[in-house]
Design a protein around this motif. Structure first.
Motif, PDB file in Angstrom:
ATOM      1  N   ASP A   1      -5.802  17.408  -5.559  1.00 57.22           N
ATOM      2  CA  ASP A   1      -7.020  18.018  -5.015  1.00 57.22           C
ATOM      3  C   ASP A   1      -7.717  16.974  -4.137  1.00 57.22           C
ATOM      4  O   ASP A   1      -8.788  16.460  -4.493  1.00 57.22           O
ATOM      5  N   PRO A   2      -7.118  16.652  -2.985  1.00 55.80           N
ATOM      6  CA  PRO A   2      -7.625  15.524  -2.186  1.00 55.80           C
ATOM      7  C   PRO A   2      -9.032  15.739  -1.648  1.00 55.80           C
ATOM      8  O   PRO A   2      -9.407  16.839  -1.254  1.00 55.80           O
ATOM      9  N   LYS A   3      -9.794  14.657  -1.660  1.00 55.11           N
ATOM     10  CA  LYS A   3     -11.170  14.651  -1.149  1.00 55.11           C
ATOM     11  C   LYS A   3     -11.263  13.957   0.204  1.00 55.11           C
ATOM     12  O   LYS A   3     -12.360  13.762   0.739  1.00 55.11           O
ATOM     13  N   ALA A   4     -10.123  13.568   0.753  1.00 60.94           N
ATOM     14  CA  ALA A   4     -10.035  12.929   2.064  1.00 60.94           C
ATOM     15  C   ALA A   4      -8.616  13.162   2.567  1.00 60.94           C
ATOM     16  O   ALA A   4      -7.729  13.524   1.768  1.00 60.94           O
ATOM     17  N   PRO A   5      -8.366  12.961   3.870  1.00 65.28           N
ATOM     18  CA  PRO A   5      -7.001  13.137   4.371  1.00 65.28           C
ATOM     19  C   PRO A   5      -5.964  12.297   3.622  1.00 65.28           C
ATOM     20  O   PRO A   5      -4.827  12.733   3.432  1.00 65.28           O
ATOM     21  N   VAL A   6      -6.363  11.114   3.208  1.00 62.47           N
ATOM     22  CA  VAL A   6      -5.514  10.286   2.347  1.00 62.47           C
ATOM     23  C   VAL A   6      -6.258  10.123   1.029  1.00 62.47           C
ATOM     24  O   VAL A   6      -7.386   9.627   1.003  1.00 62.47           O
ATOM     25  N   HIS A   7      -5.661  10.575  -0.065  1.00 62.91           N
ATOM     26  CA  HIS A   7      -6.267  10.435  -1.391  1.00 62.91           C
ATOM     27  C   HIS A   7      -5.126  10.191  -2.372  1.00 62.91           C
ATOM     28  O   HIS A   7      -4.366  11.100  -2.701  1.00 62.91           O
ATOM     29  N   VAL A   8      -5.010   8.948  -2.795  1.00 66.58           N
ATOM     30  CA  VAL A   8      -3.928   8.519  -3.675  1.00 66.58           C
ATOM     31  C   VAL A   8      -4.535   7.902  -4.922  1.00 66.58           C
ATOM     32  O   VAL A   8      -5.547   7.203  -4.856  1.00 66.58           O
ATOM     33  N   LEU A   9      -3.912   8.172  -6.065  1.00 69.47           N
ATOM     34  CA  LEU A   9      -4.318   7.579  -7.335  1.00 69.47           C
ATOM     35  C   LEU A   9      -3.314   6.495  -7.707  1.00 69.47           C
ATOM     36  O   LEU A   9      -2.106   6.720  -7.647  1.00 69.47           O
ATOM     37  N   PHE A  10      -3.835   5.341  -8.099  1.00 71.17           N
ATOM     38  CA  PHE A  10      -3.004   4.251  -8.593  1.00 71.17           C
ATOM     39  C   PHE A  10      -3.326   4.074 -10.067  1.00 71.17           C
ATOM     40  O   PHE A  10      -4.491   3.869 -10.430  1.00 71.17           O
TER      41      PHE A  10
ATOM     42  N   HIS B   1       4.638  -2.139 -13.033  1.00 73.27           N
ATOM     43  CA  HIS B   1       3.341  -2.007 -13.699  1.00 73.27           C
ATOM     44  C   HIS B   1       2.477  -0.835 -13.233  1.00 73.27           C
ATOM     45  O   HIS B   1       1.581  -0.412 -13.961  1.00 73.27           O
ATOM     46  N   VAL B   2       2.703  -0.348 -12.013  1.00 72.78           N
ATOM     47  CA  VAL B   2       1.782   0.592 -11.371  1.00 72.78           C
ATOM     48  C   VAL B   2       2.553   1.762 -10.764  1.00 72.78           C
ATOM     49  O   VAL B   2       3.625   1.576 -10.184  1.00 72.78           O
ATOM     50  N   LEU B   3       1.954   2.951 -10.878  1.00 75.35           N
ATOM     51  CA  LEU B   3       2.463   4.139 -10.204  1.00 75.35           C
ATOM     52  C   LEU B   3       1.357   4.661  -9.290  1.00 75.35           C
ATOM     53  O   LEU B   3       0.195   4.736  -9.702  1.00 75.35           O
ATOM     54  N   GLY B   4       1.701   5.008  -8.069  1.00 72.97           N
ATOM     55  CA  GLY B   4       0.752   5.595  -7.121  1.00 72.97           C
ATOM     56  C   GLY B   4       1.248   6.954  -6.678  1.00 72.97           C
ATOM     57  O   GLY B   4       2.426   7.108  -6.345  1.00 72.97           O
TER      58      GLY B   4
ATOM     59  N   LEU C   1      -3.149  -6.867 -14.632  1.00 71.31           N
ATOM     60  CA  LEU C   1      -2.708  -5.486 -14.431  1.00 71.31           C
ATOM     61  C   LEU C   1      -3.699  -4.713 -13.563  1.00 71.31           C
ATOM     62  O   LEU C   1      -3.309  -4.004 -12.629  1.00 71.31           O
ATOM     63  N   VAL C   2      -4.986  -4.851 -13.840  1.00 74.85           N
ATOM     64  CA  VAL C   2      -6.008  -4.155 -13.054  1.00 74.85           C
ATOM     65  C   VAL C   2      -5.989  -4.676 -11.611  1.00 74.85           C
ATOM     66  O   VAL C   2      -6.101  -3.896 -10.660  1.00 74.85           O
ATOM     67  N   GLY C   3      -5.800  -5.961 -11.445  1.00 78.04           N
ATOM     68  CA  GLY C   3      -5.672  -6.526 -10.103  1.00 78.04           C
ATOM     69  C   GLY C   3      -4.496  -5.931  -9.348  1.00 78.04           C
ATOM     70  O   GLY C   3      -4.563  -5.717  -8.134  1.00 78.04           O
ATOM     71  N   ARG C   4      -3.417  -5.637 -10.053  1.00 79.10           N
ATOM     72  CA  ARG C   4      -2.235  -5.032  -9.425  1.00 79.10           C
ATOM     73  C   ARG C   4      -2.546  -3.643  -8.855  1.00 79.10           C
ATOM     74  O   ARG C   4      -1.937  -3.237  -7.868  1.00 79.10           O
ATOM     75  N   LEU C   5      -3.487  -2.910  -9.464  1.00 78.57           N
ATOM     76  CA  LEU C   5      -3.884  -1.614  -8.914  1.00 78.57           C
ATOM     77  C   LEU C   5      -4.461  -1.801  -7.513  1.00 78.57           C
ATOM     78  O   LEU C   5      -4.126  -1.055  -6.580  1.00 78.57           O
ATOM     79  N   PHE C   6      -5.332  -2.792  -7.354  1.00 82.37           N
ATOM     80  CA  PHE C   6      -5.959  -3.058  -6.070  1.00 82.37           C
ATOM     81  C   PHE C   6      -4.948  -3.564  -5.047  1.00 82.37           C
ATOM     82  O   PHE C   6      -4.988  -3.177  -3.872  1.00 82.37           O
ATOM     83  N   LEU C   7      -4.025  -4.420  -5.471  1.00 83.52           N
ATOM     84  CA  LEU C   7      -2.993  -4.916  -4.553  1.00 83.52           C
ATOM     85  C   LEU C   7      -2.099  -3.779  -4.076  1.00 83.52           C
ATOM     86  O   LEU C   7      -1.752  -3.710  -2.884  1.00 83.52           O
TER      87      LEU C   7
END
Length: 115
Positions: free
Chosen positions: A33-42, A25-28, A61-67
């Protein structure tokens, strides 16, 4: 909503990305163009343009982004110190790609208010 957003093209592997998470369901992937040392999009693999377009049937599905983000933060070693998750909605909210996505930012102290 267009099925040809930048994120849809990443999901279809038409554009390369540094993918750090994938399930049914989710891709990360790391932000280019990171705004912090760790910057990931889910992003959900289902195309949803904005937060306002989320339907009741999309709640899981939206909950899966947070998980996925929380699991990644633990694996990345930033969960103990803390991190930020953000979803922007439309132009004034800072949304630039019209496919909902959760930003995970960490690896440094975050300021408040965010700006």
């Amino acid at each position: 909503m267009s099925e040809d957003t930048l994120f849809a093209r990443i999901i279809r592997r038409e554009i390369p990305a540094d993918i750090v998470h994938e399930d049914e369901h989710v891709l990360g992937f790391r932000d280019i163009d990171p705004k912090a040392p760790v910057h990931v999009l889910f992003v959900p693999k289902k195309a949803i343009a904005t937060i306002d377009d989320i339907q009741p049937e999309d709640a899981e599905l939206v909950g899966r982004l947070f998980l996925a983000a929380a699991a990644f933060a633990r694996r990345e070693g930033i969960a103990q110190d803390g991190y930020r998750v953000v979803m922007n909605c439309r132009e004034h909210g800072g949304q630039s790609v019209y496919h909902i996505h959760l930003h995970l930012l960490g690896g440094r102290q975050m300021g408040w208010p965010p700006g």
